[in-house]
Structures are given as C-alpha cells and as structure tokens.
Design a protein around this motif. Structure first.
Motif, mmCIF file in Angstrom:
data_model
loop_
_atom_site.group_PDB
_atom_site.id
_atom_site.type_symbol
_atom_site.label_atom_id
_atom_site.label_comp_id
_atom_site.label_asym_id
_atom_site.label_seq_id
_atom_site.Cartn_x
_atom_site.Cartn_y
_atom_site.Cartn_z
ATOM 1 N N ARG A 1 0.640 -1.897 0.182
ATOM 2 C CA ARG A 1 0.011 -0.330 0.082
ATOM 3 C C ARG A 1 0.844 1.117 -0.018
ATOM 4 N NH1 ARG A 1 -2.608 2.155 5.069
ATOM 5 N NH2 ARG A 1 -4.021 4.305 4.274
ATOM 6 N N GLY A 2 0.418 2.238 -0.889
ATOM 7 C CA GLY A 2 1.198 3.362 -0.718
ATOM 8 C C GLY A 2 1.763 4.030 -2.196
ATOM 9 N N GLU A 3 2.266 5.596 -2.105
ATOM 10 C CA GLU A 3 1.893 6.050 -3.478
ATOM 11 C C GLU A 3 2.949 5.898 -3.979
ATOM 12 O OE1 GLU A 3 2.406 7.273 -0.123
ATOM 13 O OE2 GLU A 3 0.321 8.495 -0.595
ATOM 14 N N HIS A 4 3.186 5.844 -5.137
ATOM 15 C CA HIS A 4 4.656 5.280 -5.857
ATOM 16 C C HIS A 4 5.313 6.515 -5.635
ATOM 17 C CE1 HIS A 4 2.546 3.683 -8.760
ATOM 18 N NE2 HIS A 4 1.524 3.911 -8.645
ATOM 19 N N SER B 1 5.340 12.298 -2.238
ATOM 20 C CA SER B 1 4.763 11.048 -1.625
ATOM 21 C C SER B 1 4.704 10.665 -0.015
ATOM 22 C CB SER B 1 5.399 9.611 -2.706
ATOM 23 O OG SER B 1 6.804 9.661 -2.177
ATOM 24 N N ALA B 2 3.663 10.442 0.144
ATOM 25 C CA ALA B 2 4.234 10.159 1.648
ATOM 26 C C ALA B 2 5.209 9.047 2.067
ATOM 27 C CB ALA B 2 2.990 9.155 2.534
ATOM 28 N N PHE C 1 12.344 12.613 7.738
ATOM 29 C CA PHE C 1 11.899 12.723 8.809
ATOM 30 C C PHE C 1 12.653 11.503 9.332
ATOM 31 C CE2 PHE C 1 8.229 15.673 6.912
ATOM 32 C CZ PHE C 1 8.316 16.506 7.064
ATOM 33 N N GLY C 2 12.067 9.986 9.172
ATOM 34 C CA GLY C 2 12.712 9.664 9.741
ATOM 35 C C GLY C 2 11.852 8.528 10.721
ATOM 36 N N VAL C 3 10.364 8.965 9.867
ATOM 37 C CA VAL C 3 9.251 8.192 10.218
ATOM 38 C C VAL C 3 7.810 7.317 9.920
ATOM 39 C CG1 VAL C 3 8.671 10.427 11.944
ATOM 40 C CG2 VAL C 3 7.589 9.996 9.481
ATOM 41 N N SER C 4 7.898 6.591 9.754
ATOM 42 C CA SER C 4 6.972 5.698 9.047
ATOM 43 C C SER C 4 5.927 6.547 7.482
ATOM 44 C CB SER C 4 6.225 4.510 8.865
ATOM 45 O OG SER C 4 5.097 5.304 9.748
ATOM 46 N N ALA C 5 6.092 6.680 6.377
ATOM 47 C CA ALA C 5 4.543 6.488 5.816
ATOM 48 C C ALA C 5 3.166 6.820 6.495
ATOM 49 C CB ALA C 5 4.427 5.710 4.254
ATOM 50 N N VAL D 1 -5.092 15.782 -3.491
ATOM 51 C CA VAL D 1 -4.754 13.440 -3.711
ATOM 52 C C VAL D 1 -4.525 13.723 -5.619
ATOM 53 C CG1 VAL D 1 -5.141 11.467 -2.935
ATOM 54 C CG2 VAL D 1 -5.591 13.556 -1.528
ATOM 55 N N VAL D 2 -3.199 13.222 -4.838
ATOM 56 C CA VAL D 2 -2.789 12.553 -6.774
ATOM 57 C C VAL D 2 -2.835 10.729 -6.362
ATOM 58 C CG1 VAL D 2 -1.271 12.268 -8.592
ATOM 59 C CG2 VAL D 2 -1.918 14.386 -7.542
ATOM 60 N N PRO D 3 -3.984 10.194 -7.160
ATOM 61 C CA PRO D 3 -4.267 9.139 -6.739
ATOM 62 C C PRO D 3 -3.119 7.948 -7.491
ATOM 63 C CG PRO D 3 -5.983 9.746 -7.324
ATOM 64 C CD PRO D 3 -5.358 10.875 -7.872
ATOM 65 N N ASN D 4 -2.927 7.008 -6.697
ATOM 66 C CA ASN D 4 -1.204 6.653 -7.147
ATOM 67 C C ASN D 4 0.052 7.190 -6.788
ATOM 68 O OD1 ASN D 4 -2.676 3.846 -7.078
ATOM 69 N ND2 ASN D 4 -3.551 4.493 -9.211
ATOM 70 N N ARG D 5 0.086 8.423 -6.494
ATOM 71 C CA ARG D 5 1.881 9.095 -6.498
ATOM 72 C C ARG D 5 1.443 9.914 -5.538
ATOM 73 N NH1 ARG D 5 1.390 13.104 -11.327
ATOM 74 N NH2 ARG D 5 3.296 13.669 -10.569
ATOM 75 N N GLY D 6 0.563 10.853 -5.163
ATOM 76 C CA GLY D 6 0.743 11.062 -3.597
ATOM 77 C C GLY D 6 -0.159 12.755 -3.004
#
Length: 276
Positions: free
Chosen positions: A50-53, A101-102, A109-113, A131-136
């Motif tokens: 799961r997540g952005e490209h 992207s997240a 930032f040194g954290v998860s998305a 929001v840009v689907p599948n990109r961020g």
C-alpha cells in the motif's frame, strides 16, 4: 500576513519531544521517473502492499546517526509532522504544483509513511494540497487573486471586531499583548519566514481572543494560515526589511488600539492585510 518566505522551516514539537529542525524539512520535488516502488507494510508472509509511488527515487538519508534517537518520537508524531509540513509549505520548501509522496517524505523525517500521509490528508482538508491517486499529494497552485480575496474577507471580519475592541478594551489589556508584538519583531529580524508566520498568527489570535468568541478566532486563524501559503511563480523569499516593516505594524496597531484611535486602527488593519 505573509504568503511566501525563505527556504527554511521549523516544525514545532510536542511536549517532551525534540524539535524537527530546519534541515529536517527540506523536501526536494520528486522527478517523474519511470520506475515505481511501493511502501510495504509488515504482514504475515510479506503480503500487503500500500502507498504512493515513489518514482524510483534514491532514499533520502535520515538526519540522524545509526543507533541515535529518532528525529521524531512516537508521541504526537502526526502533530509534529503536520507542524513541520506546514512550516515547509510556508517557507516554500513544498513548491506549488509539485507532487510529494508519503513514503519519501517519511524517509526524510525518519518515520513511516503513515503519519506523513495522515498529516497530508489534513492539509488536503485545509486546501493546501490535493490528493493525486497512486502518486501522493500535489501542492495547490495559488495566484494573487486568491490572496486578494483572502485579504478582503479578513478585513470584513477583523476590522469591525478590532474597532469594537478599541472602544471597549482598557489600555492595560493592550499592554499585556506587547510581548507578542515584540516577538514578531524579533522573528522578522531573524529573517526566518516560518518563525515569523507563527509569531504573526499568535499575535492576531491574542488580539481577536479579547472578543470572547472562540469560533471567530478559529475561523480567522484558518484564513490567516491560508494567506501565508506560497503563490505560484512568486519568489520563495521576502526581504528581511519587508518582514520587519510588517512586524512594526503590530506595534503601531497596539498603540492605536490603546489610544482608541479608531481611524488609525481601521487604516492599519486594512493596509496590513493588503500588504500581505
């Protein structure tokens, strides 16, 4: 009341947590490369994607040594990331029209998305990004007309309130706000756009709070924050002299309010918004 600023940002930390420093919020725009990676979340057997490209970007090194404490602690992570992203937005670190992207911001930032995505979704609700689907998330492109409209709305709301306060609030109460006005002057002298933006809003919140209407304060602060977002095609920085002049208007406004000089109060507030 600014809308563009220098390339520096300060994320405010929650209680008991370290600040996200300026160097931790420099976020390069992402190239449109052909390759695609996805954030992988731990799941039995490695399943679940799961997540952005991330456009095959090289990982951005985390600003901490191996084994050192994380840049952002787990407590109030989302709030710290939101503050840092807002500061980066005001400072022009997040450029209008660019997509972020997240997962890549999380690496920075040194954290998860996840907390980055949640913070970005809040910015989307505020109208700062889309929001840009599948990109961020793309930073919204804003022009001078929108800024002028915000200034007009703020004047319609705040000028009558400040005129009423000038007639009813004793001079001693205005003197209590002097340290906040002085703080904007110090922030302007530093030339840090994000620091000035925070002190600027703090001053105006305190003034409007004297009206005793929390909804008014919340609504006006939201308009103020929107007025600080960068404009597309505008310079990323304003001169320190411009910030100092803007801050000096806070001191002049307090003097006029304390003196119950209504014409000067009205003129200062309108010019202050227009100058933004």
């Amino acid at each position: 009341m600014e809308q563009a600023g220098p390339r520096s940002a300060h994320g405010s930390a929650g209680a008991g947590t370290p600040d996200i420093r300026t160097e931790a919020v420099r976020v390069p725009a992402q190239p449109q490369a052909a390759g695609v990676d996805r954030e992988r979340h731990a799941a039995p057997g490695g399943a679940g994607v799961r997540g952005e490209h991330t456009h095959s970007e090289a990982p951005i090194p985390r600003p901490r040594a191996e084994g050192a404490r994380p840049v952002v602690q787990r407590a109030s992570v989302r709030g710290q990331i939101l503050d840092a992203l807002r500061a980066a937005l005001v400072a022009g670190e997040l450029a209008p029209g660019e997509v972020y992207s997240a997962p890549v911001l999380g690496e920075r930032f040194g954290v998860s998305a996840t907390p980055v995505r949640e913070a970005m979704q809040q910015l989307a609700l505020e109208g700062a990004v889309e929001v840009v689907p599948n990109r961020g998330f793309r930073v919204v492109e804003r022009g001078t007309r929108e800024l002028a409209e915000l200034a007009e709305i703020r004047a319609l709301i705040e000028v009558p309130v400040m005129l009423r306060l000038a007639r009813t609030v004793p001079a001693a109460r205005w003197a209590e706000l002097r340290p906040l006005a002085d703080a904007t002057v110090r922030a302007a002298a530093l030339g840090c756009r994000a620091t000035y933006a925070e002190s600027d809003r703090a001053f105006h919140r305190a003034v409007l709070a004297l009206a005793g209407n929390s909804q008014l304060v919340r609504f006006a602060d939201d308009l103020h924050r929107r007025a600080q977002w960068p404009l597309v095609g505008a310079p990323a920085t304003r001169g320190r002299a411009d910030l100092v002049a803007d801050a000096a208007e806070h001191t002049a406004l307090l003097d006029a309010l304390a003196a119950q000089d209504l014409p000067v109060v009205q003129s200062l507030v309108r010019e202050h918004f227009a100058g933004a």
